[in-house]
Design a protein around this motif. Sequence first.
Motif, mmCIF file in Angstrom:
data_model
loop_
_atom_site.group_PDB
_atom_site.id
_atom_site.type_symbol
_atom_site.label_atom_id
_atom_site.label_comp_id
_atom_site.label_asym_id
_atom_site.label_seq_id
_atom_site.Cartn_x
_atom_site.Cartn_y
_atom_site.Cartn_z
ATOM 1 N N CYS A 284 32.121 58.696 43.440
ATOM 2 C CA CYS A 284 32.851 58.448 42.195
ATOM 3 C C CYS A 284 34.159 59.238 42.159
ATOM 4 C CB CYS A 284 31.991 58.810 40.986
ATOM 5 S SG CYS A 284 30.648 57.657 40.636
ATOM 6 N N GLU A 285 34.125 60.484 42.601
ATOM 7 C CA GLU A 285 35.327 61.303 42.620
ATOM 8 C C GLU A 285 36.384 60.711 43.550
ATOM 9 O OE1 GLU A 285 33.683 65.014 43.785
ATOM 10 O OE2 GLU A 285 32.777 65.431 41.811
ATOM 11 N N GLN A 286 35.958 60.229 44.700
ATOM 12 C CA GLN A 286 36.888 59.613 45.644
ATOM 13 C C GLN A 286 37.487 58.332 45.066
ATOM 14 O OE1 GLN A 286 34.385 59.080 49.053
ATOM 15 N NE2 GLN A 286 34.251 61.276 49.499
ATOM 16 N N TYR A 287 36.641 57.523 44.436
ATOM 17 C CA TYR A 287 37.119 56.257 43.883
ATOM 18 C C TYR A 287 38.076 56.490 42.710
ATOM 19 C CZ TYR A 287 33.591 53.776 46.673
ATOM 20 O OH TYR A 287 32.840 53.253 47.705
ATOM 21 N N ALA A 288 37.808 57.504 41.906
ATOM 22 C CA ALA A 288 38.695 57.799 40.774
ATOM 23 C C ALA A 288 40.109 58.098 41.265
ATOM 24 C CB ALA A 288 38.148 58.971 39.972
ATOM 25 N N GLU A 289 40.233 58.805 42.374
ATOM 26 C CA GLU A 289 41.553 59.112 42.930
ATOM 27 C C GLU A 289 42.262 57.838 43.401
ATOM 28 O OE1 GLU A 289 41.198 61.989 45.988
ATOM 29 O OE2 GLU A 289 40.432 63.580 44.669
ATOM 30 N N ILE A 290 41.523 56.943 44.041
ATOM 31 C CA ILE A 290 42.114 55.697 44.530
ATOM 32 C C ILE A 290 42.602 54.841 43.361
ATOM 33 C CG2 ILE A 290 41.608 53.532 45.732
ATOM 34 C CD1 ILE A 290 39.512 55.200 47.362
ATOM 35 N N ILE A 291 41.778 54.717 42.320
ATOM 36 C CA ILE A 291 42.142 53.904 41.151
ATOM 37 C C ILE A 291 43.397 54.454 40.490
ATOM 38 C CG2 ILE A 291 41.375 53.260 38.826
ATOM 39 C CD1 ILE A 291 38.494 53.202 40.017
ATOM 40 N N ALA A 292 43.492 55.777 40.400
ATOM 41 C CA ALA A 292 44.684 56.394 39.803
ATOM 42 C C ALA A 292 45.905 56.173 40.681
ATOM 43 C CB ALA A 292 44.446 57.880 39.588
ATOM 44 N N ASP A 293 45.757 56.333 41.979
ATOM 45 C CA ASP A 293 46.884 56.171 42.893
ATOM 46 C C ASP A 293 47.421 54.739 42.873
ATOM 47 O OD1 ASP A 293 46.717 58.799 43.649
ATOM 48 O OD2 ASP A 293 45.625 58.405 45.515
ATOM 49 N N LEU A 294 46.542 53.750 42.680
ATOM 50 C CA LEU A 294 46.969 52.351 42.679
ATOM 51 C C LEU A 294 47.344 51.853 41.285
ATOM 52 C CD1 LEU A 294 44.434 50.831 45.248
ATOM 53 C CD2 LEU A 294 46.867 51.291 45.571
ATOM 54 N N ASP A 295 47.301 52.749 40.299
ATOM 55 C CA ASP A 295 47.792 52.453 38.951
ATOM 56 C C ASP A 295 47.127 51.206 38.362
ATOM 57 O OD1 ASP A 295 49.311 52.884 36.678
ATOM 58 O OD2 ASP A 295 51.022 51.708 37.400
ATOM 59 N N CYS A 296 45.794 51.219 38.334
ATOM 60 C CA CYS A 296 45.047 50.065 37.804
ATOM 61 C C CYS A 296 45.073 50.057 36.281
ATOM 62 C CB CYS A 296 43.604 50.110 38.292
ATOM 63 S SG CYS A 296 43.442 49.946 40.087
ATOM 64 N N SER A 297 45.275 48.866 35.708
ATOM 65 C CA SER A 297 45.346 48.731 34.260
ATOM 66 C C SER A 297 43.963 48.677 33.622
ATOM 67 C CB SER A 297 46.111 47.462 33.888
ATOM 68 O OG SER A 297 47.416 47.484 34.420
ATOM 69 N N ARG A 298 42.997 48.092 34.325
ATOM 70 C CA ARG A 298 41.655 47.916 33.778
ATOM 71 C C ARG A 298 40.639 48.210 34.857
ATOM 72 N NH1 ARG A 298 43.210 42.069 31.155
ATOM 73 N NH2 ARG A 298 44.309 42.859 29.322
ATOM 74 N N THR A 299 39.498 48.758 34.437
ATOM 75 C CA THR A 299 38.434 49.100 35.370
ATOM 76 C C THR A 299 37.098 48.760 34.729
ATOM 77 O OG1 THR A 299 39.719 50.943 36.293
ATOM 78 C CG2 THR A 299 37.352 50.954 36.708
ATOM 79 N N ARG A 300 36.176 48.245 35.536
ATOM 80 C CA ARG A 300 34.816 48.020 35.063
ATOM 81 C C ARG A 300 33.835 48.526 36.109
ATOM 82 N NH1 ARG A 300 31.356 42.481 33.609
ATOM 83 N NH2 ARG A 300 29.800 43.546 32.335
ATOM 84 N N PHE A 301 32.843 49.274 35.667
ATOM 85 C CA PHE A 301 31.811 49.854 36.519
ATOM 86 C C PHE A 301 30.485 49.202 36.144
ATOM 87 C CE2 PHE A 301 30.481 53.843 38.859
ATOM 88 C CZ PHE A 301 29.116 53.627 38.808
ATOM 89 N N VAL A 302 29.911 48.410 37.073
ATOM 90 C CA VAL A 302 28.634 47.745 36.795
ATOM 91 C C VAL A 302 27.545 48.324 37.687
ATOM 92 C CG1 VAL A 302 29.743 45.622 36.013
ATOM 93 C CG2 VAL A 302 29.058 45.822 38.406
ATOM 94 N N ALA A 303 26.377 48.525 37.113
ATOM 95 C CA ALA A 303 25.226 49.053 37.835
ATOM 96 C C ALA A 303 24.104 48.024 37.777
ATOM 97 C CB ALA A 303 24.770 50.376 37.218
ATOM 98 N N THR A 304 23.363 47.908 38.883
ATOM 99 C CA THR A 304 22.394 46.812 38.992
ATOM 100 C C THR A 304 20.967 47.328 39.120
ATOM 101 O OG1 THR A 304 22.948 46.682 41.354
ATOM 102 C CG2 THR A 304 24.138 45.212 39.868
ATOM 103 N N SER A 305 20.194 46.810 40.060
ATOM 104 C CA SER A 305 18.743 46.927 40.039
ATOM 105 C C SER A 305 18.209 48.350 39.916
ATOM 106 C CB SER A 305 18.159 46.281 41.297
ATOM 107 O OG SER A 305 16.758 46.431 41.330
ATOM 108 N N ALA A 306 18.643 49.265 40.785
ATOM 109 C CA ALA A 306 18.072 50.619 40.751
ATOM 110 C C ALA A 306 18.318 51.297 39.409
ATOM 111 C CB ALA A 306 18.667 51.463 41.878
ATOM 112 N N THR A 307 19.507 51.093 38.849
ATOM 113 C CA THR A 307 19.837 51.728 37.575
ATOM 114 C C THR A 307 19.058 51.096 36.430
ATOM 115 O OG1 THR A 307 22.045 52.126 38.475
ATOM 116 C CG2 THR A 307 21.765 52.454 36.113
ATOM 117 N N ARG A 308 18.766 49.812 36.530
ATOM 118 C CA ARG A 308 17.931 49.170 35.505
ATOM 119 C C ARG A 308 16.552 49.807 35.458
ATOM 120 N NH1 ARG A 308 20.545 44.115 37.260
ATOM 121 N NH2 ARG A 308 18.864 43.667 38.720
ATOM 122 N N ASP A 309 16.065 50.295 36.614
ATOM 123 C CA ASP A 309 14.698 50.796 36.715
ATOM 124 C C ASP A 309 14.562 52.301 36.508
ATOM 125 O OD1 ASP A 309 14.011 48.203 37.339
ATOM 126 O OD2 ASP A 309 13.922 48.529 39.502
ATOM 127 N N ALA A 310 15.653 53.059 36.559
ATOM 128 C CA ALA A 310 15.572 54.523 36.557
ATOM 129 C C ALA A 310 15.521 55.083 35.133
ATOM 130 C CB ALA A 310 16.771 55.117 37.294
#
Length: 320
Positions: free
Chosen positions: A60-86
């Motif tokens: 997550c820390e690595q991805y946050a740097e990439i998103i900031a460097d590429l100046d993204c206007s919108r971001t969405r973080f989706v979690a699937t099966s394992a997170t549904r169960d935890a």
Amino acid sequence: MRVAAIDCGTNTLRLFVGTLDADGFLRELDRRLTFVGLGEGVDATGRFAPDALRRAFRACEQYAEIIADLDCSRTRFVATSATRDAVNREEFFAGVRARMGIEPEVISGVEESELSFAGAVNGIRCPRNPVLVMDSGGGSTELVRGTAACCQDSVTAVERGVSIDVGSRRLRERILHGDPPTAGEVGEARELVRHQLDGAGLDLGGIGSFIGVAGTVTSMTALALRLRRYDRARVHGAAMGAAAVHRVAERLLTSTVADITCWGPVQPQRAEVLCAGALIVDEVVRRVGTAELIASEADILDGVALGLLSDGDGRGPAVR
């Protein structure tokens, strides 16, 4: 406008950054995959392990740097099966919020299948209708049937999507313990998958185009192509007939993890669970019948990005 989509699966954490080209198709600016194994042990314990959380937070820390460097206007973080169960998913979400400044979402299996469909048919330009998209993940397998805008008289539309509660890591940890799995384990696993498919309530007959997304299908395709090194450009759009799928699945189910890793195109973390994923894919292919399985590198990430670009929240339909 640039957007970022993050897919948190059972095995991997993935990032896609893109925009739309002049024809309304996605143009990729960055795509990353990190094996974090967030779902390791969740099927047995119902909880994320501390080590898995640490691996996910580093990504997550690595991805946050990439998103900031590429100046993204919108971001969405989706979690699937394992997170549904935890049961401790809020601990994970709090860590994501602290590191990325965004609110992660747990999406349903149905929404997961619809987003995978949108991404897949955007990436495979001219499939024949009706289209079946299979997303074979670590914790679950999504199947969605619909139409794609492959000519002026058709539009992209989902007919029905289902999620079955079996995936490569879940099946490996639950049943396929051997290295390689024993014949008895394979038989038990096939029986479970067939039972899940019987109860899914989705017609798998009469398919015009059969598209497979995610790491199991793309890895199987790389093996069918006899690649010594994974080549995304060669895998995307390549097709396997039913006989090829059966051969690759059988090879994986009778080989050790060390052997699979030595073949070349499969990363060690994927090799640990690939035999289980291949068994699931093989069982679906047996039901679909004659349609070739087309591998697509475009998947749920692309579907999330399309939604962000079309309506701003990531839930919109594919634009094409």
